[in-house]
Structures are given as C-alpha cells and as structure tokens.
Design an enzyme around this catalytic site. Sequence first.
Site, PDB file in Angstrom:
ATOM      1  N   TYR A 192       0.847  -1.191   0.000  1.00  0.00           N
ATOM      2  CA  TYR A 192       0.000   0.000   0.000  1.00  0.00           C
ATOM      3  C   TYR A 192       0.882   1.241   0.000  1.00  0.00           C
ATOM      4  CZ  TYR A 192      -3.523   3.370   1.641  1.00  0.00           C
ATOM      5  OH  TYR A 192      -4.368   4.454   1.776  1.00  0.00           O
ATOM      6  N   ASP A 287       9.324   2.747  -0.336  1.00  0.00           N
ATOM      7  CA  ASP A 287       8.314   3.393   0.495  1.00  0.00           C
ATOM      8  C   ASP A 287       8.657   3.048   1.942  1.00  0.00           C
ATOM      9  OD1 ASP A 287       6.121   4.110   2.005  1.00  0.00           O
ATOM     10  OD2 ASP A 287       4.632   3.307   0.600  1.00  0.00           O
ATOM     11  N   LYS A 315       5.134   9.309   9.133  1.00  0.00           N
ATOM     12  CA  LYS A 315       4.970   8.787  10.480  1.00  0.00           C
ATOM     13  C   LYS A 315       6.024   9.294  11.461  1.00  0.00           C
ATOM     14  CE  LYS A 315       2.502   4.727   8.745  1.00  0.00           C
ATOM     15  NZ  LYS A 315       1.148   5.125   9.097  1.00  0.00           N
TER      16      LYS A 315
END
Length: 475
Positions: A192, A287, A315
């Site tokens: 994702y 990623d 994050k």
Amino acid sequence: MAGAAAAAAAVASGISARPTAPRRASTGRRARLSVVRAAISLEKGEKAYTVQKSEEIFNAAKELMPGGVNSPVRAFKSVGGQPVVFDSVKGSRMWDVDGNEYIDYVGSWGPAIIGHADDKVNAALIETLNKGTSFGAPCLLENVLAEMVISAVPSIEMVRFVNSGTEACMGALRLVRAFTGREKIVKFEGCYHGHADSFLVKAGSGVATLGLPDSPGVPKGATYETLTAPYNDAEAVKKLFEENKGEIAAVFLEPVVGNAGFIPSQPGFLSALRDLTKQDGALLVFDEVMTGFRLAYGGAQEYFGITPDVTTLGKIIGGGLPVGAYGGRRDIMEMVAPAGPMYQAGTLSGNPLAMTAGIHTLKRLTETGTYEYLDKITGELIRGILDVGAKTGHEMCGGHIRGMFGFFFTGGPVHNFGDAKKSDTEKFGRFYRGMLEEGVYLAPSQFEAGFTSLAHTSQDIEKTIEAAEKVLKRI
C-alpha cells in the site's frame, strides 16, 4: 522448552510454531465464558470490561462520517465487535472513553516510536506553538529536520516535506515519471502506497482489510500503466521488464511489507530489484513511510544495505503530527518545482509544529542502544506469542525486525500477500476481541503490522504474552 525453541525458529525463518493440541471453543461456549469472566471480575472488585460510551459515540459518528471513521480500518469491519473510542495516551498505554486501559501495539500506526505524548517532545511543541502553528512561509525548523533526514537516510541528498505518506508517494510517482520520461510503474500485490489512483491496484492496508476490489472511482486510464507482481518474486519482476523494456519508470515497494501484515523481504530480493532497475534505466523507490527510522536510524535501506534512488517517509519524522516526505539523489530531486518543472505544493508542508515533533523524536532515536532495545523487547513479544500459540494448539507464524512485528494464524511461511490470505482471519478476529478485553490493543486487522516503542517495558511484554495465552486457550 521445545515449544519455545520452535517459536524462536519461526521468528528467524518464517516457519510456523506448530500446535500441540488443537482446540476451539464454540460460539455458545465463548459467550458463556465471557459472562463468567465478567462475574469473576466483579467478585474480585475489578472493573468489568465495557465499551458502552464508545458504542454511543461511534453510533453518533456513523451519522456524521462515512462508516463513522476518517480512515476505514478503524471501523473494526474485519475483526468484528465495537470500535474503541480513545480519550488519551501516554508512553505505551492508551485509555478509552470508558476508562479501559490498554498496552498499545499500534503506536498511531507507527509514529509513536519513543512512546505516546513524550514529555520532551510536548514541551518543545508548546514552545513552538507559542510562536504560531503555521507560517505558510520558510522557517528554520525545516532546515534542521531536512539536515537530520539527509544525514540519516543513505539515498536522500535533497528532501521535500509534505503532509502525509499518501502525499509523499504521490509526489514520488510524479517525480519518477518526470525524471525518466516514462509512465509505467511496478508495484507489488498487497503493498500500500497511499490512496492515489495509480496505486490502488491489488493494494494492501484498508483495501486488503475490507476485501475491496480495485476502488470504484479510479478511471482505467489511471491504472493502465501500473504493473503488479507478487512480493518476493524477482523472476516475475524480471519478466515485466522483459515485456516492457525501456518503458518502466520505477519499481515501488515497501522494503518490509507492513500493509499486508508483517512480511520481510527475502534474501536477495532487494538486490535483484536494484540490479533490474539499473539495467533498464528505471528508478527504485523504497516506500519507507513505516520502516523509515524504525528498522534502523537510516531505515530499511541502512538495515539491508540496499540504496534506492528515491525514498518516501512519514509517520516517525513527524513525531505523531501529520507529515510526509520524499527525497533522493540531487539530480532527481532538482526536477521538483521551483528548482525544476515538476510541480508539487502544499499549504501546510513544513509547518513548524510537525518539524518540531520530528526533530525531537529523531534526537531521541540517536541515543545509544535505541534499536538494540527495540529488537530485544519485540523479539521477546513475538517469540512469546508464537510459543503460547503452539502450546494452546494454534497454527501460527510470524517474525519481527527491530520495532516492527507481525503474526498470522497459518502455518506459513508467509512471503507474499497470497500467503498472508491463507491466515484464519475469523480466528484473528476472535483473538483480537479477546485481547481487547485483556487490555491489549493490536491493529484491528490481520493485514497490518504491529509496532513497539522505547516506552514499552519487559513488564508490558510479559503481561501481553500472559493475555495472549488466556485468549488463545478459550478461542
């Protein structure tokens, strides 16, 4: 001891900890046990587990927001039961609106690596807040965090801050296409990279959790140039390059999958991708929204010793505030406006609050022993869960790297999303709901990784393993 050894081997190799005595409670028996547990709690003077206030708030939320949430996995669709509405967090703990306390292994989906509401980070945020929340103009804090990121992450020579991981991946996608003059990309099934149209093909995270097909509303043209392959299958990627020679702009991947459950890259896989992209003039994009600053201070690329061309972050670099970033080689990043012609902008990008939280979080991570401690407690956690799984008769497999972990209710090994889907998700749902009652908060999906923090203690780990054994005995 034999069960513990098997579980330890499972962590290292991905092979399951095999059960010794298959057991499964019926629905009726589970309901009776729940009533008995509540009665015992009352006799002992303990507070019975209730989520009445959460239920009231969530029912009201469903009239105000789609599904009652602002991100799909929070709705508990795949695990069943009542979504928990939280009131406060501190360290390794969370408290819901009903007053229940939980040991937290979600960490706001990764950012809380030094623990929730860290005192030093909060003090720095208050000081910055007094100067203003957003300038919409350059500030010194952007330079400070940029220098920290560039010095830490091997692939990054220049960086652009944005406001989310999705936005970072969107910017990186446009960048690799602009730099190479090519349009096709390769991504992996179950990975994702945010909810941009081009990435919603065989995606993970909430898409996998809810069992959704490729999302409605995404035009065919947006995904026509997106090629997919099974994770950890270098031969499949090689075939895609052979069939699309000179047409692929980049390969995007999570160097350790966190959005289809915890799935590490197998030995040789990342280096094979590095070779394939170089041979064809394509770019390699890591990623690292989840793995950045979590597997090592320099991310998964430092941990595995493979340097991509472009990296996306999020994050942890915002310390719990909305943030994202993409960066890479200088010649690639100089394509980004205003240095170059590829346009991307953001009103709140580089805002002083997010920069402050990121700076003080990263400072803490540079302290001696940080990643050794994360590895120690996370290893104890996953070995303990696999051990009690074997003792109570459940087929399970799992593993960890530093402060990231996961497990599946299947014998394994799990090397890709196809393997992950063999997990008994119904059993995971029962396990999840049982762990909530025991005061442990895990990600509400079989297809999400878990996270530990520097605030977790050995006592937290012991209590979690004890809770897991109780729950696994009764499901």
